[in-house]
Design an enzyme around this catalytic site. Structure first.
Site, PDB file in Angstrom:
ATOM      1  N   CYS A  29      -8.629 -12.688   0.357  1.00 43.54           N
ATOM      2  CA  CYS A  29      -9.879 -12.757  -0.414  1.00 43.54           C
ATOM      3  C   CYS A  29     -10.807 -11.587  -0.067  1.00 43.54           C
ATOM      4  O   CYS A  29     -11.279 -11.485   1.055  1.00 43.54           O
ATOM      5  CB  CYS A  29     -10.544 -14.103  -0.118  1.00 43.54           C
ATOM      6  N   CYS A  32     -14.312 -12.546   1.066  1.00 40.52           N
ATOM      7  CA  CYS A  32     -14.228 -13.141   2.410  1.00 40.52           C
ATOM      8  C   CYS A  32     -14.263 -12.047   3.477  1.00 40.52           C
ATOM      9  O   CYS A  32     -14.872 -12.222   4.536  1.00 40.52           O
ATOM     10  CB  CYS A  32     -12.962 -13.973   2.558  1.00 40.52           C
TER      11      CYS A  32
END
Length: 100
Positions: A29, A32
């Site tokens: 991600c 993230c």
């Protein structure tokens, strides 16, 4: 203080007392990865009144499902085991500090 890496085995015990800010994330991600240095700063600056933790949703899908994490990163503040606040997407460090 360092970032705690939570699993199904230690999650409930960890969030049961005090404030715990938990980042539900995944290695693949992009957003993230943007959040990672913010969490590292929060952990480094923590004086022990709050724990900073991460849950890898790919490794712990049951925890992600339990808290209805549909988008990542999702950051949840737990206070004495109960969800107090939820953030979806990357937020500035000041946003997290404001709730701690």
């Amino acid at each position: 203080m360092s970032i705690l890496h939570l699993t199904s085995e230690n999650f409930d015990d960890t969030i049961s007392k005090g404030q715990v800010l938990v980042d539900f994330w995944a290695d693949w991600c992009g957003p993230c990865k943007i959040l990672t240095p913010i969490f590292e700063e929060l952990a480094a600056e923590s004086t022990g009144n709050v724990s900073i933790a991460k849950v890898d949703v790919d490794q712990e899908p049951t925890l992600a499902a339990r808290y209805s994490v549909m988008s990542i990163p999702t950051v949840i503040l737990f206070v004495d085991g109960l969800e107090s606040k939820r953030f979806v997407g990357v937020q500035p460090k000041e946003t997290y500090l404001a709730v701690l």
